[in-house]
Design a protein around this motif. Structure first.
Motif, PDB file in Angstrom:
ATOM      1  N   UNK A 153     -18.674   2.419 -64.143  1.00  0.00           N
ATOM      2  CA  UNK A 153     -19.935   1.795 -64.548  1.00  0.00           C
ATOM      3  C   UNK A 153     -20.502   0.930 -63.427  1.00  0.00           C
ATOM      4  N   UNK A 154     -19.611   0.254 -62.711  1.00  0.00           N
ATOM      5  CA  UNK A 154     -20.037  -0.555 -61.572  1.00  0.00           C
ATOM      6  C   UNK A 154     -20.415   0.318 -60.377  1.00  0.00           C
ATOM      7  N   UNK A 155     -20.105   1.603 -60.458  1.00  0.00           N
ATOM      8  CA  UNK A 155     -20.504   2.534 -59.414  1.00  0.00           C
ATOM      9  C   UNK A 155     -19.658   2.475 -58.165  1.00  0.00           C
ATOM     10  N   UNK A 156     -18.413   1.994 -58.278  1.00  0.00           N
ATOM     11  CA  UNK A 156     -17.529   1.920 -57.117  1.00  0.00           C
ATOM     12  C   UNK A 156     -16.841   3.266 -56.938  1.00  0.00           C
ATOM     13  N   UNK A 162     -14.296   6.057 -47.353  1.00  0.00           N
ATOM     14  CA  UNK A 162     -15.513   5.244 -47.426  1.00  0.00           C
ATOM     15  C   UNK A 162     -15.722   4.757 -48.854  1.00  0.00           C
ATOM     16  N   UNK A 163     -16.434   3.640 -49.004  1.00  0.00           N
ATOM     17  CA  UNK A 163     -16.716   3.070 -50.320  1.00  0.00           C
ATOM     18  C   UNK A 163     -18.209   3.161 -50.593  1.00  0.00           C
ATOM     19  N   UNK A 164     -18.560   3.723 -51.734  1.00  0.00           N
ATOM     20  CA  UNK A 164     -19.958   3.805 -52.149  1.00  0.00           C
ATOM     21  C   UNK A 164     -20.176   2.946 -53.383  1.00  0.00           C
ATOM     22  N   UNK A 233     -25.437  -3.532 -43.509  1.00  0.00           N
ATOM     23  CA  UNK A 233     -25.461  -2.066 -43.542  1.00  0.00           C
ATOM     24  C   UNK A 233     -26.652  -1.585 -44.353  1.00  0.00           C
ATOM     25  N   UNK A 234     -27.335  -0.595 -43.860  1.00  0.00           N
ATOM     26  CA  UNK A 234     -28.411   0.031 -44.625  1.00  0.00           C
ATOM     27  C   UNK A 234     -27.800   1.011 -45.615  1.00  0.00           C
ATOM     28  N   UNK A 235     -28.326   1.043 -46.837  1.00  0.00           N
ATOM     29  CA  UNK A 235     -27.818   1.969 -47.837  1.00  0.00           C
ATOM     30  C   UNK A 235     -26.707   1.354 -48.660  1.00  0.00           C
ATOM     31  N   UNK A 236     -25.918   2.219 -49.285  1.00  0.00           N
ATOM     32  CA  UNK A 236     -24.915   1.757 -50.254  1.00  0.00           C
ATOM     33  C   UNK A 236     -23.498   2.169 -49.880  1.00  0.00           C
ATOM     34  N   UNK A 237     -23.237   2.414 -48.587  1.00  0.00           N
ATOM     35  CA  UNK A 237     -21.936   2.919 -48.153  1.00  0.00           C
ATOM     36  C   UNK A 237     -21.292   1.993 -47.139  1.00  0.00           C
TER      37      UNK A 237
END
Length: 292
Positions: A153-156, A162-164, A233-237
């Motif tokens: 749910x937290x989207x981890x 790599x971690x998104x 960092x740009x983005x979600x990674x």
């Protein structure tokens, strides 16, 4: 929740016999009687039971909430929804799975009131029989599924080191309405605190605090280090090289701030309405660049 009056196929037959006496149901019962009985047996497999063949017993289901199985169902739906996103399934599929997930989630313990279950709903128990209070501790059952689904749910998401951060199932209602203080224990076991502003939430991952903040911009990440420096960092990674410091728990990373686009969380819109925007270059697309 299993219906407390239907314990075996005999109870199903009795219920259909009563329905058959009503004109509006008589034709349907005559047509579907065998199919209903076959479906009931295929789901509950009462004839396969040994010892208590033919009926459920006590905390096996009679009039109870089977917490552990609800948690297992929640995880199964989440995994199915994740696969549907990866395969870019049609909007109706994404919408339907999202609605099902939220419906199953509403049956989990922490969503229930004490009066509904007769005990503290957040206690780690697998079953709640009617008029019997909590039964059979489920630490190895319900709890592990809910840890997995909460991370989902937290989207981890961790892939290839790599971690998104991609919270597709996180509701805007979970973000704070006013500021507060978050407390946790760091990698050295020391008690720490973090100020969490309104429109944000916090949790730990590998004992490092992660701060989600709703923003009106594209996703971004700021990694603060214990030496006082930081990296944006740009983005979600978070790339695998930097993520290794997190996994190693070497104390190099102080905290992580993730800017979550408001359009990325659930707030009066369905999964499909966001799916149309989840194309290369969109809010939720995976980026792996950095600046600063």
């Amino acid at each position: 929740r299993f219906h407390g009056d239907i314990r075996s196929v005999r109870d199903v037959e009795s219920a259909m016999e009563q329905l058959a006496q009503r004109p509006e149901w008589s034709d349907a019962v005559a047509r579907d009687r065998e199919a209903v009985l076959e479906l009931f047996e295929s789901v509950f497999r009462h004839r396969s039971y040994t010892g208590r063949s033919g009926a459920m017993y006590a905390y096996e289901g009679i009039g109870c909430i089977y917490w552990h199985m609800v948690a297992k169902l929640l995880l199964a739906v989440q995994e199915t929804l994740d696969r549907a996103w990866r395969e870019r399934s049609p909007a109706p599929v994404l919408d339907g799975l999202t609605r099902i997930y939220l419906r199953v989630q509403s049956g989990i313990g922490y969503r229930k009131a004490v009066g509904e279950v007769g005990a503290f709903p957040t206690d780690p128990y697998s079953h709640t029989p009617a008029a019997g209070g909590m039964k059979q501790p489920g630490m190895t059952g319900q709890v592990k599924e809910e840890i997995l689904t909460r991370l989902g749910e937290l989207g981890v998401d961790v892939e290839a080191g790599a971690i998104r951060f991609r919270p597709r199932l996180l509701s805007a209602e979970e973000f704070l309405g006013e500021s507060t203080t978050f407390r946790w224990f760091d990698v050295r076991g020391d008690a720490r605190t973090l100020d969490v502003p309104a429109s944000a939430l916090a949790f730990t991952f590998c004992q490092i605090p992660v701060l989600y903040e709703l923003i009106d911009a594209e996703a971004s990440i700021e990694v603060a280090f214990t030496d006082g420096s930081s990296r944006t960092l740009e983005g979600n990674v978070i790339d695998s090289a930097l993520a290794s410091d997190l996994f190693d728990r070497n104390g190099r990373i102080e905290r992580i701030r993730v800017g979550i686009p408001r359009s990325a969380v659930l707030e009066g819109e369905t999964a499909s309405s966001r799916a149309g925007r989840e194309a290369p270059g969109s809010d939720l697309d995976d980026h792996d660049g950095s600046r600063g």
